[in-house]
Design an enzyme around this catalytic site. Structure first.
Site, PDB file in Angstrom:
ATOM      1  N   GLU A   3       0.856  -1.188   0.000  1.00 50.49           N
ATOM      2  CA  GLU A   3       0.000   0.000   0.000  1.00 50.49           C
ATOM      3  C   GLU A   3       0.892   1.238   0.000  1.00 50.49           C
ATOM      4  O   GLU A   3       1.744   1.398   0.874  1.00 50.49           O
ATOM      5  CB  GLU A   3      -0.900   0.013   1.234  1.00 50.49           C
ATOM      6  CG  GLU A   3      -1.778   1.252   1.342  1.00 50.49           C
ATOM      7  CD  GLU A   3      -2.449   1.363   2.695  1.00 50.49           C
ATOM      8  OE1 GLU A   3      -2.252   2.393   3.378  1.00 50.49           O
ATOM      9  OE2 GLU A   3      -3.166   0.417   3.083  1.00 50.49           O
ATOM     10  N   ASP A  14      -5.708   9.791   8.982  1.00 48.19           N
ATOM     11  CA  ASP A  14      -4.339   9.519   9.413  1.00 48.19           C
ATOM     12  C   ASP A  14      -4.079   9.966  10.843  1.00 48.19           C
ATOM     13  O   ASP A  14      -4.448  11.069  11.249  1.00 48.19           O
ATOM     14  CB  ASP A  14      -3.339  10.216   8.490  1.00 48.19           C
ATOM     15  CG  ASP A  14      -3.324   9.621   7.099  1.00 48.19           C
ATOM     16  OD1 ASP A  14      -3.780   8.472   6.956  1.00 48.19           O
ATOM     17  OD2 ASP A  14      -2.860  10.293   6.167  1.00 48.19           O
ATOM     18  N   TYR A 128     -11.712  -3.261   3.482  1.00 47.80           N
ATOM     19  CA  TYR A 128     -10.781  -2.826   4.524  1.00 47.80           C
ATOM     20  C   TYR A 128     -11.584  -2.622   5.809  1.00 47.80           C
ATOM     21  O   TYR A 128     -12.419  -1.730   5.894  1.00 47.80           O
ATOM     22  CB  TYR A 128     -10.130  -1.516   4.081  1.00 47.80           C
ATOM     23  CG  TYR A 128      -8.937  -1.046   4.890  1.00 47.80           C
ATOM     24  CD1 TYR A 128      -8.926  -1.083   6.278  1.00 47.80           C
ATOM     25  CD2 TYR A 128      -7.820  -0.521   4.250  1.00 47.80           C
ATOM     26  CE1 TYR A 128      -7.843  -0.641   7.003  1.00 47.80           C
ATOM     27  CE2 TYR A 128      -6.721  -0.067   4.966  1.00 47.80           C
ATOM     28  CZ  TYR A 128      -6.744  -0.130   6.340  1.00 47.80           C
ATOM     29  OH  TYR A 128      -5.670   0.322   7.056  1.00 47.80           O
TER      30      TYR A 128
END
Length: 224
Positions: A3, A14, A128
């Site tokens: 990734e 993030d 995911y």
């Protein structure tokens, strides 16, 4: 699978480790266009599956149609856009489907059955699963109820379900792998990169860490 994260100045998902790495990368002039070129260069040496993880803004600025076309042409297999929910991704999905670019959407412990069905329908490649609510980053433990949630997702989707967010080392990777189809590790590897200024020691540190994780996953696969 590798990734590649696309740095952005104001990311949604993030945590502090990835945010700091994004700032370092942006200061060096990294852009989405340069990362796509990097994939072209990687493809001269490796055919490992490559997935990009990017905020939607860089994709939007690049142009959704040219991004999908250029990414596939370079050798990108799929893309994760954490801040683009599936119900708002119609135009992007159209271009991705036409180009052959897998679209990977996220599910979380708080995802409803309706959201699970939507993500299962619109994802390609894999799903995911965010093991913890919040941003990316290393944690001391995985969330409770992980096995049960993954069973619920598998009941609605035929795709592999990979677990990420919060996996900090071999033990957690092993625990997650026992109930999922794979694990995703980002912040822990980026931390290893940031800790070493010397390029040789940096490569050795990352290789050692990845090797330890790989060993733990091999033991899961062998039934140990």
């Amino acid at each position: 699978m590798v990734e590649l994260g696309v740095p952005f100045s104001d990311p949604l998902a993030d945590g502090p480790v990835i945010q700091a790495s994004s700032q370092r990368s942006l200061k060096q002039g990294t852009s989405l266009r340069k990362i796509i070129q990097l994939v072209t260069d990687i493809r001269k040496e490796s055919q490992l599956p490559i997935v990009l993880m990017s905020s939607f803004n860089p994709v939007y600025v690049y142009g959704q149609k040219p991004f999908a076309e250029d990414a596939v042409r370079a050798g990108v297999d799929g893309v994760i856009v954490p801040d683009l929910p599936p119900e708002e991704a119609g135009e992007f999905l159209e271009h991705a489907r036409k180009s052959g670019l897998d679209t990977i959407f996220l599910l979380a412990p708080t995802s409803t059955p309706e959201r699970i069905r939507m993500v299962a329908e619109r994802s390609r490649g894999f799903i995911y699963y965010i093991s913890l609510t919040g941003t990316t980053g290393m944690r001391n433990a995985l969330s409770t109820g992980l096995k049960e949630k993954l069973q619920l997702i598998r009941g609605a989707a035929d795709l592999p379900v990979l677990v990420g967010f919060g996996i900090s080392g071999p033990q957690q990777a092993s625990e997650a792998a026992r109930v999922s189809d794979g694990v995703i590790i980002g912040s822990a590897i980026v931390s290893k990169i940031a800790e070493e200024a010397d390029p040789v020691k940096r490569r050795e540190s990352v290789a050692r860490f990845v090797g330890e994780v790989r060993k733990a996953l091999n033991e899961v696969e062998s039934g140990a």
